[in-house]
Write a protein that holds these residues in place. Structure first.
Motif, PDB file in Angstrom:
ATOM      1  N   LEU A 157       0.827  -1.210   0.000  1.00  0.00           N
ATOM      2  CA  LEU A 157       0.000   0.000   0.000  1.00  0.00           C
ATOM      3  C   LEU A 157       0.864   1.264   0.000  1.00  0.00           C
ATOM      4  CD1 LEU A 157      -3.277   0.570   1.671  1.00  0.00           C
ATOM      5  CD2 LEU A 157      -1.465   2.140   2.314  1.00  0.00           C
ATOM      6  N   ASN A 158       0.563   2.153  -0.938  1.00  0.00           N
ATOM      7  CA  ASN A 158       1.301   3.415  -1.070  1.00  0.00           C
ATOM      8  C   ASN A 158       0.333   4.576  -0.949  1.00  0.00           C
ATOM      9  OD1 ASN A 158       4.105   2.511  -1.871  1.00  0.00           O
ATOM     10  ND2 ASN A 158       2.823   1.379  -3.304  1.00  0.00           N
ATOM     11  N   LEU A 159       0.677   5.525  -0.085  1.00  0.00           N
ATOM     12  CA  LEU A 159      -0.246   6.616   0.199  1.00  0.00           C
ATOM     13  C   LEU A 159       0.503   7.778   0.819  1.00  0.00           C
ATOM     14  CD1 LEU A 159      -3.211   7.603   0.657  1.00  0.00           C
ATOM     15  CD2 LEU A 159      -3.121   6.455   2.865  1.00  0.00           C
ATOM     16  N   SER A 160       0.169   8.990   0.350  1.00  0.00           N
ATOM     17  CA  SER A 160       0.759  10.198   0.935  1.00  0.00           C
ATOM     18  C   SER A 160      -0.361  11.082   1.440  1.00  0.00           C
ATOM     19  CB  SER A 160       1.485  10.964  -0.173  1.00  0.00           C
ATOM     20  OG  SER A 160       2.805  11.053   0.095  1.00  0.00           O
ATOM     21  N   ILE A 161      -0.279  11.495   2.674  1.00  0.00           N
ATOM     22  CA  ILE A 161      -1.300  12.384   3.246  1.00  0.00           C
ATOM     23  C   ILE A 161      -0.627  13.721   3.547  1.00  0.00           C
ATOM     24  CG2 ILE A 161      -2.852  12.724   5.214  1.00  0.00           C
ATOM     25  CD1 ILE A 161      -3.112   9.633   5.299  1.00  0.00           C
ATOM     26  N   GLU A 162      -1.220  14.783   3.041  1.00  0.00           N
ATOM     27  CA  GLU A 162      -0.601  16.113   3.198  1.00  0.00           C
ATOM     28  C   GLU A 162      -0.936  16.716   4.552  1.00  0.00           C
ATOM     29  OE1 GLU A 162       1.571  16.936   0.979  1.00  0.00           O
ATOM     30  OE2 GLU A 162       0.969  15.126  -0.080  1.00  0.00           O
ATOM     31  N   GLU A 163      -0.129  17.672   4.941  1.00  0.00           N
ATOM     32  CA  GLU A 163      -0.383  18.375   6.184  1.00  0.00           C
ATOM     33  C   GLU A 163      -1.744  19.080   6.118  1.00  0.00           C
ATOM     34  OE1 GLU A 163       2.727  20.962   8.582  1.00  0.00           O
ATOM     35  OE2 GLU A 163       3.583  19.378   7.321  1.00  0.00           O
ATOM     36  N   HIS A 164      -2.488  19.072   7.184  1.00  0.00           N
ATOM     37  CA  HIS A 164      -3.815  19.705   7.337  1.00  0.00           C
ATOM     38  C   HIS A 164      -4.911  18.961   6.571  1.00  0.00           C
ATOM     39  CE1 HIS A 164      -1.433  22.788   9.063  1.00  0.00           C
ATOM     40  NE2 HIS A 164      -0.966  23.223   7.909  1.00  0.00           N
ATOM     41  N   GLU A 165      -4.571  17.885   5.900  1.00  0.00           N
ATOM     42  CA  GLU A 165      -5.582  17.196   5.111  1.00  0.00           C
ATOM     43  C   GLU A 165      -6.493  16.365   6.018  1.00  0.00           C
ATOM     44  OE1 GLU A 165      -5.561  15.062   0.749  1.00  0.00           O
ATOM     45  OE2 GLU A 165      -3.875  14.696   2.037  1.00  0.00           O
ATOM     46  N   PHE A 166      -7.737  16.167   5.567  1.00  0.00           N
ATOM     47  CA  PHE A 166      -8.681  15.263   6.227  1.00  0.00           C
ATOM     48  C   PHE A 166      -8.907  14.106   5.263  1.00  0.00           C
ATOM     49  CE2 PHE A 166     -12.029  15.333   9.671  1.00  0.00           C
ATOM     50  CZ  PHE A 166     -12.480  14.049   9.450  1.00  0.00           C
ATOM     51  N   VAL A 167      -8.305  12.959   5.608  1.00  0.00           N
ATOM     52  CA  VAL A 167      -8.388  11.795   4.721  1.00  0.00           C
ATOM     53  C   VAL A 167      -9.267  10.738   5.374  1.00  0.00           C
ATOM     54  CG1 VAL A 167      -7.044   9.846   3.824  1.00  0.00           C
ATOM     55  CG2 VAL A 167      -6.222  12.186   3.512  1.00  0.00           C
ATOM     56  N   VAL A 168     -10.171  10.163   4.607  1.00  0.00           N
ATOM     57  CA  VAL A 168     -11.051   9.122   5.133  1.00  0.00           C
ATOM     58  C   VAL A 168     -10.715   7.784   4.490  1.00  0.00           C
ATOM     59  CG1 VAL A 168     -13.437   8.314   5.297  1.00  0.00           C
ATOM     60  CG2 VAL A 168     -12.927  10.736   5.626  1.00  0.00           C
ATOM     61  N   PHE A 169     -10.493   6.754   5.326  1.00  0.00           N
ATOM     62  CA  PHE A 169     -10.378   5.387   4.830  1.00  0.00           C
ATOM     63  C   PHE A 169     -11.780   4.807   4.802  1.00  0.00           C
ATOM     64  CE2 PHE A 169      -5.903   4.657   6.895  1.00  0.00           C
ATOM     65  CZ  PHE A 169      -5.341   5.533   5.973  1.00  0.00           C
ATOM     66  N   LEU A 170     -12.207   4.413   3.621  1.00  0.00           N
ATOM     67  CA  LEU A 170     -13.573   3.901   3.449  1.00  0.00           C
ATOM     68  C   LEU A 170     -13.495   2.532   2.790  1.00  0.00           C
ATOM     69  CD1 LEU A 170     -16.693   4.546   3.387  1.00  0.00           C
ATOM     70  CD2 LEU A 170     -16.318   5.528   1.119  1.00  0.00           C
ATOM     71  N   GLY A 171     -14.408   1.667   3.137  1.00  0.00           N
ATOM     72  CA  GLY A 171     -14.440   0.358   2.492  1.00  0.00           C
ATOM     73  C   GLY A 171     -15.294  -0.601   3.288  1.00  0.00           C
ATOM     74  N   PRO A 172     -15.643  -1.741   2.703  1.00  0.00           N
ATOM     75  CA  PRO A 172     -16.525  -2.686   3.393  1.00  0.00           C
ATOM     76  C   PRO A 172     -15.848  -3.301   4.617  1.00  0.00           C
ATOM     77  CG  PRO A 172     -15.723  -3.622   1.313  1.00  0.00           C
ATOM     78  CD  PRO A 172     -15.257  -2.204   1.361  1.00  0.00           C
ATOM     79  N   SER A 173     -16.641  -3.929   5.455  1.00  0.00           N
ATOM     80  CA  SER A 173     -16.125  -4.545   6.673  1.00  0.00           C
ATOM     81  C   SER A 173     -15.029  -5.559   6.322  1.00  0.00           C
ATOM     82  CB  SER A 173     -17.285  -5.238   7.393  1.00  0.00           C
ATOM     83  OG  SER A 173     -16.822  -5.783   8.581  1.00  0.00           O
ATOM     84  N   GLY A 174     -13.940  -5.518   7.058  1.00  0.00           N
ATOM     85  CA  GLY A 174     -12.858  -6.480   6.862  1.00  0.00           C
ATOM     86  C   GLY A 174     -11.850  -6.100   5.791  1.00  0.00           C
ATOM     87  N   CYS A 175     -11.982  -4.902   5.196  1.00  0.00           N
ATOM     88  CA  CYS A 175     -11.075  -4.537   4.097  1.00  0.00           C
ATOM     89  C   CYS A 175      -9.720  -4.047   4.599  1.00  0.00           C
ATOM     90  CB  CYS A 175     -11.711  -3.494   3.184  1.00  0.00           C
ATOM     91  SG  CYS A 175     -11.844  -1.876   3.946  1.00  0.00           S
ATOM     92  N   GLY A 176      -9.584  -3.816   5.906  1.00  0.00           N
ATOM     93  CA  GLY A 176      -8.267  -3.457   6.445  1.00  0.00           C
ATOM     94  C   GLY A 176      -8.148  -2.021   6.927  1.00  0.00           C
ATOM     95  N   LYS A 177      -9.263  -1.300   7.040  1.00  0.00           N
ATOM     96  CA  LYS A 177      -9.218   0.111   7.447  1.00  0.00           C
ATOM     97  C   LYS A 177      -8.607   0.285   8.834  1.00  0.00           C
ATOM     98  CE  LYS A 177     -13.734   0.383   7.275  1.00  0.00           C
ATOM     99  NZ  LYS A 177     -14.136  -0.963   6.834  1.00  0.00           N
ATOM    100  N   SER A 178      -9.146  -0.473   9.802  1.00  0.00           N
ATOM    101  CA  SER A 178      -8.663  -0.315  11.177  1.00  0.00           C
ATOM    102  C   SER A 178      -7.225  -0.783  11.290  1.00  0.00           C
ATOM    103  CB  SER A 178      -9.525  -1.124  12.147  1.00  0.00           C
ATOM    104  OG  SER A 178     -10.830  -0.625  12.156  1.00  0.00           O
TER     105      SER A 178
END
Ligand SMILES: Nc1ncnc2c1ncn2[C@@H]1O[C@H](COP(=O)(O)OP(=O)(O)OP(=O)(O)O)[C@@H](O)[C@H]1O
Ligand SMILES: [Mg+2]
Length: 361
Positions: A22-43
């Motif tokens: 998994l590759n992901l960059s989150i910028e400063e001050h950003e509000f990013v939401v992890f969304l997906g069905p149950s069990g997809c690995g969000k938590s």
């Protein structure tokens, strides 16, 4: 500098991989939401950012520093969980102050900071009460206050509103959005509720089985879904999918399926004569057609769900169930014939085999 970077991150529990490269960059001050069905690995992903789960492969950095081996307490993050157990025997003041007391912050400083966060969250009247004397929403605010008081670089939220009733959820969602507007702290927020994701996020990261399906602003994900999974996951009521065969016809194209032949110009899509594709149309994009309009979806209304301002009409077309969301005043009676048309701009086409969008970039 990015606030958070995940680089080739993997997570496995024994032989089971739950997050893949998994590759992901989150910028400063950003509000990013992890969304997906149950069990997809969000938590799991969020907990890896927090340092509550080991990282099996790859690297996570926060504020430019690799944190793979850093303790949660040294990462500059604060996390709010779904089950935000407050200490029942302590006052609200003491619950909020707990972390600072442990850090041996002087009492006068603690008082000042508790009062400041309580003011921001509207908790001042309750500081002397015990958690059991607060409503669910107020308790949730105490949990947020407890995280905020640490003035973290990053807030992590794992489904913080899922224990609340619908009305309170809406209210708290607005409060969290306001809070972010005023504090601007980089935030990662996990939910499986697409409305929460759409309303809160600067960007949504849509996950399926530990893999990112699409990253984008809410409107981008809604209007230009990268594949059928994203298209089907986002949007209520769900997008209609109709299997079609693509044909060349003059300067345009035909889509044959669901017992009808639809003509489109097709300039926005990569199409080839004979392709098998899936046509996607959102129920609100189907419009009641006047008589004589060609190339329409038609059938008999066999289910009507009245929503108030509008109604969801389900009809069979060539053996395929299709739903249209129409203004209530256009709602047909049950078993009446219905005819719907659409604007070409509102349709989606996907490869029937891979599910990838056929839209030109
Ligand atoms: N300790 C563990 N051991 C083995 N498998 C685990 C463990 N924790 C989580 N998993 C698995 O990892 C996958 C991702 O779990 P995770 O809790 O991240 O999902 P989620 O997207 O947060 O789902 P939900 O919306 O239900 O909270 C699931 O298939 C889960 O069964
Ligand atoms: Mg979870």
């Amino acid at each position: 500098m990015s606030a958070i970077v995940c680089s080739h991150v993997d997570k496995a529990y024994g032989a089971t991989t739950v997050i893949r490269d998994l590759n992901l960059s989150i910028e400063e001050h950003e509000f990013v939401v992890f969304l997906g069905p149950s069990g997809c690995g969000k938590s799991t992903l969020l907990r890896m950012l927090a340092g509550l789960e080991d990282i099996s492969g790859g690297e996570v950095s926060i504020g430019g520093k690799v944190v793979n081996d850093l303790d949660p307490g040294d990462r500059g993050i604060a996390m709010v969980f779904q089950n935000y157990a407050l200490y029942p025997h302590m006052t609200i003041f003491d619950n909020i102050a707990f972390g600072l007391k442990r850090q041996k912050v002087p009492a006068a400083e603690i008082r000042k900071r508790v009062e400041a966060v309580s003011r921001t969250l509207g908790l001042e009247p309750y500081l002397g009460r015990k958690p059991a004397e607060l409503s669910g929403g107020q308790q949730q605010r105490v949990a947020i206050a407890r995280a905020m008081i640490k003035t973290p670089k990053v807030f992590l939220f794992d489904e913080p509103l899922s224990n609340l009733d619908a009305k309170l959820r809406n209210h708290m969602r607005v409060e969290i959005a306001r809070l972010h507007q005023s504090l601007k702290t980089t935030t990662v927020y996990v939910t499986h509720d697409q409305l929460e994701a759409m309303t809160l996020a600067d960007r949504i990261v849509l996950l399926k089985e530990g893999v990112i399906e699409q990253i984008g602003a809410p409107a981008e994900i809604y209007l230009r879904p990268a594949n059928m999974f994203v298209a089907g996951f986002i949007g209520t009521p769900n997008m209609n999918f109709v299997e079609v065969t693509v044909g060349r016809s003059g300067n345009g194209w035909t889509l044959t399926g669901a017992g009808t032949v639809l003509s489109i110009e097709g300039r926005g899509f990569h199409l080839q004569h004979g392709d098998r594709a899936v046509l996607g149309i959102r129920p609100p994009d189907l419009k009641t057609a006047s008589a004589g309009v060609p190339g329409i979806l038609q059938g008999t209304a066999d289910l009507i769900e009245f929503h108030g301002n509008d109604a969801l009409v389900t009809f069979g077309s060539g053996g395929k169930e299709i739903s249209a969301l129409v203004p209530a005043r256009e709602c047909p009676t049950l078993n009446a014939p219905v005819r719907y048309t659409f604007e070409e701009e509102s349709i989606h086409l996907f490869d029937a085999t891979s599910g990838a969008s056929l839209r030109k970039q």
